[in-house]
Design an enzyme around this catalytic site. Sequence first.
Site, PDB file in Angstrom:
ATOM      1  N   ASP A  98       4.525 -19.085 -31.847  1.00 50.06           N
ATOM      2  CA  ASP A  98       3.630 -18.917 -30.697  1.00 50.06           C
ATOM      3  C   ASP A  98       3.817 -20.121 -29.788  1.00 50.06           C
ATOM      4  OD1 ASP A  98       1.170 -17.076 -29.845  1.00 50.06           O
ATOM      5  OD2 ASP A  98       0.780 -19.133 -29.217  1.00 50.06           O
TER       6      ASP A  98
ATOM      7  N   ARG B 100       7.241  -9.527 -27.891  1.00 46.26           N
ATOM      8  CA  ARG B 100       6.248  -9.160 -28.926  1.00 46.26           C
ATOM      9  C   ARG B 100       6.702  -7.998 -29.796  1.00 46.26           C
ATOM     10  NH1 ARG B 100       0.881 -11.259 -27.669  1.00 46.26           N
ATOM     11  NH2 ARG B 100       1.436 -13.392 -27.227  1.00 46.26           N
TER      12      ARG B 100
ATOM     13  N   ARG C 259       1.653  -6.619 -33.791  1.00 46.85           N
ATOM     14  CA  ARG C 259       0.691  -5.653 -34.311  1.00 46.85           C
ATOM     15  C   ARG C 259       1.055  -4.183 -34.143  1.00 46.85           C
ATOM     16  NH1 ARG C 259      -4.402  -8.508 -31.693  1.00 46.85           N
ATOM     17  NH2 ARG C 259      -2.725  -8.970 -30.241  1.00 46.85           N
TER      18      ARG C 259
ATOM     19  N   TYR D  46      -3.828 -23.205 -20.938  1.00 45.81           N
ATOM     20  CA  TYR D  46      -4.617 -23.092 -22.175  1.00 45.81           C
ATOM     21  C   TYR D  46      -5.320 -24.413 -22.497  1.00 45.81           C
ATOM     22  CZ  TYR D  46      -2.794 -18.468 -23.178  1.00 45.81           C
ATOM     23  OH  TYR D  46      -2.516 -17.134 -23.113  1.00 45.81           O
TER      24      TYR D  46
ATOM     25  N   ARG E 268      -0.131  -9.910 -42.186  1.00 44.22           N
ATOM     26  CA  ARG E 268      -1.136 -10.715 -41.493  1.00 44.22           C
ATOM     27  C   ARG E 268      -2.571 -10.451 -41.968  1.00 44.22           C
ATOM     28  NH1 ARG E 268      -1.338 -12.555 -36.886  1.00 44.22           N
ATOM     29  NH2 ARG E 268      -3.240 -13.230 -37.849  1.00 44.22           N
TER      30      ARG E 268
HETATM   31  O1  CP3 Z   1       8.008 -10.919 -30.865  1.00 48.03           O
HETATM   32  C1  CP3 Z   1       7.794 -11.917 -30.159  1.00 48.03           C
HETATM   33  O2  CP3 Z   1       7.784 -11.845 -28.909  1.00 48.03           O
HETATM   34  C2  CP3 Z   1       7.692 -13.281 -30.830  1.00 48.03           C
HETATM   35  C3  CP3 Z   1       6.415 -13.755 -31.090  1.00 48.03           C
HETATM   36  C4  CP3 Z   1       5.505 -14.346 -30.014  1.00 48.03           C
HETATM   37  C5  CP3 Z   1       4.125 -14.490 -30.251  1.00 48.03           C
HETATM   38  N1  CP3 Z   1       3.564 -15.173 -29.224  1.00 48.03           N
HETATM   39  C6  CP3 Z   1       3.437 -14.010 -31.454  1.00 48.03           C
HETATM   40  C7  CP3 Z   1       2.002 -13.717 -31.350  1.00 48.03           C
HETATM   41  C8  CP3 Z   1       5.759 -14.908 -28.776  1.00 48.03           C
HETATM   42  C9  CP3 Z   1       7.069 -14.985 -28.016  1.00 48.03           C
HETATM   43  C10 CP3 Z   1       4.511 -15.437 -28.285  1.00 48.03           C
HETATM   44  C11 CP3 Z   1       4.389 -16.186 -27.018  1.00 48.03           C
HETATM   45  C12 CP3 Z   1       3.061 -16.316 -26.420  1.00 48.03           C
HETATM   46  N2  CP3 Z   1       1.874 -16.620 -27.010  1.00 48.03           N
HETATM   47  C13 CP3 Z   1       2.845 -16.255 -25.022  1.00 48.03           C
HETATM   48  C14 CP3 Z   1       3.912 -16.032 -23.991  1.00 48.03           C
HETATM   49  C15 CP3 Z   1       4.297 -14.605 -23.936  1.00 48.03           C
HETATM   50  C16 CP3 Z   1       3.281 -13.714 -23.286  1.00 48.03           C
HETATM   51  O3  CP3 Z   1       2.716 -12.881 -23.976  1.00 48.03           O
HETATM   52  O4  CP3 Z   1       3.085 -13.882 -22.075  1.00 48.03           O
HETATM   53  C17 CP3 Z   1       1.473 -16.450 -24.787  1.00 48.03           C
HETATM   54  C18 CP3 Z   1       0.774 -16.431 -23.461  1.00 48.03           C
HETATM   55  C19 CP3 Z   1       0.874 -16.713 -26.047  1.00 48.03           C
HETATM   56  C20 CP3 Z   1      -0.550 -17.021 -26.331  1.00 48.03           C
HETATM   57  C21 CP3 Z   1      -1.133 -15.981 -27.215  1.00 48.03           C
HETATM   58  N3  CP3 Z   1      -0.932 -15.952 -28.584  1.00 48.03           N
HETATM   59  C22 CP3 Z   1      -1.889 -14.831 -26.854  1.00 48.03           C
HETATM   60  C23 CP3 Z   1      -2.329 -14.483 -25.451  1.00 48.03           C
HETATM   61  C24 CP3 Z   1      -2.127 -14.113 -28.033  1.00 48.03           C
HETATM   62  C25 CP3 Z   1      -2.817 -12.763 -28.191  1.00 48.03           C
HETATM   63  C26 CP3 Z   1      -4.206 -12.835 -28.693  1.00 48.03           C
HETATM   64  C27 CP3 Z   1      -4.664 -11.485 -29.229  1.00 48.03           C
HETATM   65  O5  CP3 Z   1      -5.025 -11.430 -30.407  1.00 48.03           O
HETATM   66  O6  CP3 Z   1      -4.627 -10.504 -28.474  1.00 48.03           O
HETATM   67  C28 CP3 Z   1      -1.534 -14.836 -29.081  1.00 48.03           C
HETATM   68  C29 CP3 Z   1      -1.494 -14.457 -30.513  1.00 48.03           C
HETATM   69  C30 CP3 Z   1      -0.182 -13.894 -30.964  1.00 48.03           C
HETATM   70  N4  CP3 Z   1       1.025 -14.493 -30.771  1.00 48.03           N
HETATM   71  C31 CP3 Z   1      -0.001 -12.691 -31.686  1.00 48.03           C
HETATM   72  C32 CP3 Z   1       1.368 -12.578 -31.945  1.00 48.03           C
HETATM   73  C33 CP3 Z   1       2.086 -11.518 -32.719  1.00 48.03           C
HETATM   74  C34 CP3 Z   1      -1.114 -11.745 -32.125  1.00 48.03           C
HETATM   75  C35 CP3 Z   1      -1.830 -12.375 -33.269  1.00 48.03           C
HETATM   76  C36 CP3 Z   1      -2.183 -11.385 -34.347  1.00 48.03           C
HETATM   77  O7  CP3 Z   1      -1.333 -10.613 -34.785  1.00 48.03           O
HETATM   78  O8  CP3 Z   1      -3.357 -11.434 -34.804  1.00 48.03           O
END
Ligand code: CP3
Length: 365
Positions: A92, A43, A47, A167, A56
Amino acid sequence: MTTDTTGTVARDGESRPGGPADSPFIRACRRRPGPHTPVWFMRQAGRSLPEYREIRATVPMLESCRRPELVTEITLQPVRRHGVDAAILFSDIVVPVAAAGVDLDIVPGTGPVVAEPIRTAADVERIRPITRDDVWYVDEAVRQLVVELGDTPLIGFAGAPFTLASYLVEGGPSRTHAKTKALMYGDEELWHALCGRLAEVTLAFLRVQIDAGVSAVQLFDSWAGALSEADYRRFVLPHSTAVLSGLVDAGVPRIHFGVGTAELLGAMGEAGADVVGVDWRTPLDVATGRIGPDKAVQGNLDPCVLLAPWPVVEAEVRRILEQGGAAPGHVFNLGHGVLPETDPDVLTRVVALVHELSSRRADQG
Ligand code: CP3
């Protein structure tokens, strides 16, 4: 095709000196010595960065994953800012599932939410196989990124069948994974049909990224730690193995990561990984004992430590580098993703510190 000194087949053009295949990150994944311990952060694009929040502010999450120019820009942001040793594709884990026809959205502050959760064989049938055309935007973004990144490797990724299934069955994030486990224990045939289908989608998604030029892939089984080792082996390992072993011929290192997986580290390595990601609960020397000497490790600073005063961060970085030295290869990372409230300047300082401390150790022989 060319063959490097470890006998690993590299794709044409990838093994030129100074190219991504010769980078500190890929060397560590392959358990070869390098100039310093490589570092990137799960990540890292997200954010914690004001430049990310600015983009975003007007674009929903899934839309930003489907616009190649935005994927490219967001992926590059942490590379420019922190000088990390690898970029990770901005996308994602639910992107390929949506491309396969599942109606879902990523809700801010919640995560992925599925309109009609998967519960029956007919629901499983609705998950279509995907091709490059279903995820053309990922193919295009990776091709742009490989040019922009030059010698810096790009990591592709996908979600593993168990975490995706969670999910899809729950309909959204879950603390207990109760509905997922109820299906798993209650209808083993349906469970394997679902995970088999998800493994196909995941494998196709990773193939698109590899064909477009990523230098490594990470399979995220974030929620596998919810299972006992016996259940992991019976219900999950065959499907994660199908994905990872399906990429043996691709010639790129495969990283396998989960959270709360202390009891599963050995089994996750058996799934066919070159590198096993470790969360902050297990010291890397202990993890290496469980994973074995033929795999590198990745991790494992607690993301919450980054919120502490700098001397605490520094002491933890030193400890992790020390314990990572027990492994045949170490990629420095967090134990899970960067928290949104993290000060990005602390991340930049951690990158510099990891490089400085690990280069000094190399000088000392
Ligand atoms: O920098 C990186 O690592 C690359 C980007 C990345 C994202 N999601 C972007 C993202 C990666 C590798 C993921 C994988 C992902 N997504 C996983 C596996 C990794 C982990 O965290 O265990 C999982 C479980 C998800 C599912 C998911 N997507 C979640 C739990 C969330 C967070 C929700 C929240 O708002 O708290 C997301 C959204 C997400 N994916 C964001 C990002 C940058 C945040 C969205 C935003 O900026 O509004």
